[in-house]
Design a protein around this motif. Structure first.
Motif, short mmCIF file in Angstrom:
data_model
loop_
_atom_site.label_atom_id
_atom_site.label_comp_id
_atom_site.label_asym_id
_atom_site.label_seq_id
_atom_site.Cartn_x
_atom_site.Cartn_y
_atom_site.Cartn_z
N TYR A 21 0.87 -1.17 0.00
CA TYR A 21 0.00 0.00 0.00
C TYR A 21 0.90 1.22 0.00
CZ TYR A 21 -3.43 -3.43 1.49
OH TYR A 21 -4.23 -4.54 1.57
N GLY A 22 0.34 2.39 -0.10
CA GLY A 22 1.15 3.60 -0.08
C GLY A 22 1.89 3.81 1.22
N TYR A 23 1.40 3.24 2.29
CA TYR A 23 1.97 3.48 3.62
C TYR A 23 2.59 2.25 4.26
CZ TYR A 23 -2.56 1.46 4.63
OH TYR A 23 -3.65 0.63 4.64
N GLY A 24 2.51 1.09 3.63
CA GLY A 24 3.08 -0.12 4.22
C GLY A 24 2.71 -1.34 3.41
N THR A 25 2.92 -2.49 4.00
CA THR A 25 2.72 -3.76 3.30
C THR A 25 2.07 -4.77 4.22
OG1 THR A 25 4.69 -3.36 1.96
CG2 THR A 25 3.93 -5.63 2.08
N ASP A 26 1.05 -5.46 3.69
CA ASP A 26 0.42 -6.59 4.39
C ASP A 26 1.11 -7.88 3.99
OD1 ASP A 26 -1.67 -5.76 6.06
OD2 ASP A 26 -3.07 -5.59 4.41
N ILE A 27 1.28 -8.77 4.94
CA ILE A 27 1.80 -10.11 4.69
C ILE A 27 0.72 -11.10 5.12
CG2 ILE A 27 3.59 -11.81 5.24
CD1 ILE A 27 5.33 -9.46 6.22
N GLU A 28 0.30 -11.97 4.21
CA GLU A 28 -0.65 -13.02 4.55
C GLU A 28 0.12 -14.23 5.05
OE1 GLU A 28 -3.67 -14.03 1.69
OE2 GLU A 28 -3.74 -11.95 0.99
N LEU A 29 -0.21 -14.68 6.26
CA LEU A 29 0.46 -15.81 6.87
C LEU A 29 -0.42 -17.06 6.79
CD1 LEU A 29 1.75 -13.99 10.07
CD2 LEU A 29 3.08 -14.59 8.03
N PRO A 30 0.17 -18.24 6.92
CA PRO A 30 -0.64 -19.47 6.94
C PRO A 30 -1.69 -19.40 8.04
CG PRO A 30 1.70 -19.99 6.82
CD PRO A 30 1.60 -18.51 7.07
N GLY A 31 -2.85 -19.96 7.76
CA GLY A 31 -3.91 -20.00 8.76
C GLY A 31 -4.77 -18.75 8.79
N GLY A 32 -4.50 -17.79 7.90
CA GLY A 32 -5.33 -16.61 7.82
C GLY A 32 -4.84 -15.40 8.61
N ALA A 33 -3.78 -15.56 9.38
CA ALA A 33 -3.25 -14.41 10.12
C ALA A 33 -2.54 -13.47 9.16
CB ALA A 33 -2.29 -14.89 11.20
N ARG A 34 -2.30 -12.25 9.62
CA ARG A 34 -1.56 -11.32 8.78
C ARG A 34 -0.68 -10.42 9.63
NH1 ARG A 34 -4.42 -6.01 7.07
NH2 ARG A 34 -5.67 -5.61 8.89
N LEU A 35 0.34 -9.92 8.99
CA LEU A 35 1.25 -8.95 9.58
C LEU A 35 1.24 -7.71 8.70
CD1 LEU A 35 4.46 -11.08 10.28
CD2 LEU A 35 2.96 -10.07 11.98
N PHE A 36 1.68 -6.61 9.26
CA PHE A 36 1.79 -5.37 8.52
C PHE A 36 3.14 -4.76 8.83
CE2 PHE A 36 1.31 -0.75 8.32
CZ PHE A 36 0.80 -0.60 7.05
N PHE A 37 3.90 -4.40 7.81
CA PHE A 37 5.14 -3.67 8.08
C PHE A 37 5.11 -2.33 7.37
CE2 PHE A 37 6.71 -6.36 4.51
CZ PHE A 37 7.23 -5.38 3.67
N TYR A 38 5.88 -1.41 7.92
CA TYR A 38 5.92 -0.05 7.41
C TYR A 38 7.36 0.44 7.43
CZ TYR A 38 5.92 0.62 12.44
OH TYR A 38 6.22 0.52 13.77
N PRO A 39 7.72 1.27 6.48
CA PRO A 39 9.10 1.77 6.44
C PRO A 39 9.32 2.84 7.50
CG PRO A 39 7.82 2.73 4.65
CD PRO A 39 6.92 1.74 5.35
N LYS A 40 10.44 2.75 8.16
CA LYS A 40 10.79 3.74 9.16
C LYS A 40 12.13 4.39 8.83
CE LYS A 40 10.22 4.56 14.01
NZ LYS A 40 9.91 4.03 15.29
#
Length: 125
Positions: free
Chosen positions: A32-51
């Motif tokens: 996305y314009g502000y960060g990135t979603d990561i789809e994990l196994p089992g339906g969980a997700r993470l979000f990272f953003y540049p710092k």
């Protein structure tokens, strides 16, 4: 009350992190314009953003990836260029053999390109 939840963390280089999480670890990533979603196994997700220069890597294991065979997982990740951390309690491959001694899981740690700590582990049954 809560619809869903996810964890977020920072990276110092978003493009490098997207490549690592998608091409090396094999997760689906959506930028996305502000960060990135990561789809994990089992339906969980993470979000990272540049710092950028203000990024400080997590000093703790911020992601645990459960596997069936720790040796196979470590070997496959090493073949992709991942270097495993060596601690006093790990063997030459970087694996903590906790199951055999009833001292936790079999587990090995490595870092993402931003220095955040990730592990692969076999859960105790």
């Amino acid at each position: 009350m809560f619809k869903t939840a996810f964890n977020g963390f920072s990276v110092n280089n978003a493009a490098e992190a997207r490549k690592f999480y998608s091409e090396i670890l094999g997760f689906k990533v959506t930028a996305y314009g502000y960060g990135t979603d990561i789809e994990l196994p089992g339906g969980a997700r993470l979000f990272f953003y540049p710092k950028g220069a203000g990024h400080k890597p997590a000093a703790y294991t911020m992601l645990n990836l459960v596997v069936d065979d720790i040796d196979k997982a470590v070997d496959e990740l090493k073949a992709k260029g991942i270097k495993f951390e060596q601690y006093a309690h790990t063997d030459e491959k970087g694996i903590q053999r906790g199951l055999a001694s009833s001292k936790g899981p079999d587990q090995a740690w490595f870092k993402d390109p931003a220095g955040n700590i990730i592990s692969v582990l076999v859960e105790a049954s």
